[in-house]
Design a protein around this motif. Structure first.
Motif, PDB file in Angstrom:
ATOM      1  N   ILE A  14     -28.933  -6.940   3.656  1.00  0.00           N
ATOM      2  CA  ILE A  14     -28.740  -6.321   4.968  1.00  0.00           C
ATOM      3  C   ILE A  14     -28.455  -4.830   4.802  1.00  0.00           C
ATOM      4  N   GLY A  32     -31.511  -2.919   3.396  1.00  0.00           N
ATOM      5  CA  GLY A  32     -32.553  -2.832   4.418  1.00  0.00           C
ATOM      6  C   GLY A  32     -32.263  -1.730   5.424  1.00  0.00           C
ATOM      7  N   LYS A  33     -31.003  -1.596   5.815  1.00  0.00           N
ATOM      8  CA  LYS A  33     -30.619  -0.536   6.746  1.00  0.00           C
ATOM      9  C   LYS A  33     -30.673   0.830   6.061  1.00  0.00           C
ATOM     10  N   GLU A  74     -35.485  -0.040   6.899  1.00  0.00           N
ATOM     11  CA  GLU A  74     -36.287  -1.232   7.175  1.00  0.00           C
ATOM     12  C   GLU A  74     -35.638  -2.134   8.231  1.00  0.00           C
ATOM     13  N   ARG A  75     -34.355  -1.932   8.476  1.00  0.00           N
ATOM     14  CA  ARG A  75     -33.627  -2.661   9.506  1.00  0.00           C
ATOM     15  C   ARG A  75     -33.015  -1.660  10.475  1.00  0.00           C
ATOM     16  N   LYS A  76     -32.855  -2.084  11.705  1.00  0.00           N
ATOM     17  CA  LYS A  76     -32.302  -1.201  12.728  1.00  0.00           C
ATOM     18  C   LYS A  76     -30.849  -0.847  12.444  1.00  0.00           C
TER      19      LYS A  76
END
Length: 229
Positions: free
Chosen positions: A69, A72-73, A77-79
């Motif tokens: 998580i 990814g952030k 890649e993540r919001k």
């Protein structure tokens, strides 16, 4: 394994031995400590008699999951969102600013309370509008949101089952309010006191973590501003 190493593994998401499955018709992926499972099922039943379908959205997360998580952030890649749920543009930010934007709503791996087996993110699938995905953002649970009545019920009733809202009482911290996050106080209160900087530093050894050097350089600020208590 020493007592410190054993406790450190639990508190930083590197152990699963403290967990038991949470019986749940929606998913078999939820795990908590046994006393927390018992307390949650009792609270869930009480909520049901009032007309709420209280369900877990997230329970235990291990270090690896939290790192996915976080990374990814960090990579975009993540919001990453602001307090209103709007996306944050990380491009113009330096590394520490980027970490701070993420830390507002997401713990760095090893420092998430979800490692402990005492934390539950909750929702009511029956109140979620058709076609609407669960966002776990404040507006869903606050005045005018579709979980507002559930929040009100939990604010009145959760304490008698041992639960409280740790991220609704974080004065002096730079972390956002999370009206979906419940914590089992009899255990998590102890863990707050036992969690140390040394545990987190040890957990990060040989791990790929976005911005790790910067986080280490700002370790005092990380503990002061973004970790409870």
């Amino acid at each position: 394994m020493s007592h410190f190493a054993h406790l450190s593994a639990i508190l930083t998401g590197k152990s699963r031995e403290h967990l038991t499955p949470l019986p749940n018709p929606l998913s078999n992926k939820h795990f908590l400590q046994a006393p927390v499972v018992k307390a949650f099922l009792e609270m869930q039943q009480a909520a049901k008699t009032t007309g709420f379908n209280l369900q877990p959205a997230s329970t235990y997360r291990d270090f690896e999951r939290q790192a996915l998580i976080w990374n990814g952030k960090f990579k975009g890649e993540r919001k990453v969102h602001d307090d209103q749920g709007n996306p944050v543009d990380l491009q113009p930010l330096n590394t520490w600013q980027k970490c701070q934007a993420i830390l507002r709503w997401s713990a760095v791996a090893g420092a998430s309370r979800h490692h402990w087996g005492t934390e539950i993110d909750i929702f009511d699938p029956d109140l979620l509008p058709q076609g609407q995905s669960l966002m776990l953002e404040p507006w869903e649970y606050q005045t005018g949101g579709y979980f507002q009545q559930l929040t009100n019920w939990l604010l009145v009733n959760s304490e008698r089952f041992g639960f409280y809202f740790p991220f609704m009482e974080c004065e002096g911290k730079k972390i956002g309010q999370e009206p979906w996050h419940l914590s089992y106080f009899p255990l998590s209160d102890q863990y707050e006191r036992l969690f140390t900087a040394e545990m987190l530093q040890n957990a990060w050894e040989n791990e790929e973590l976005g911005g790790k050097d910067c986080l280490i350089a700002h370790f005092d600020e990380l503990f002061r501003d973004y970790l409870l208590p």
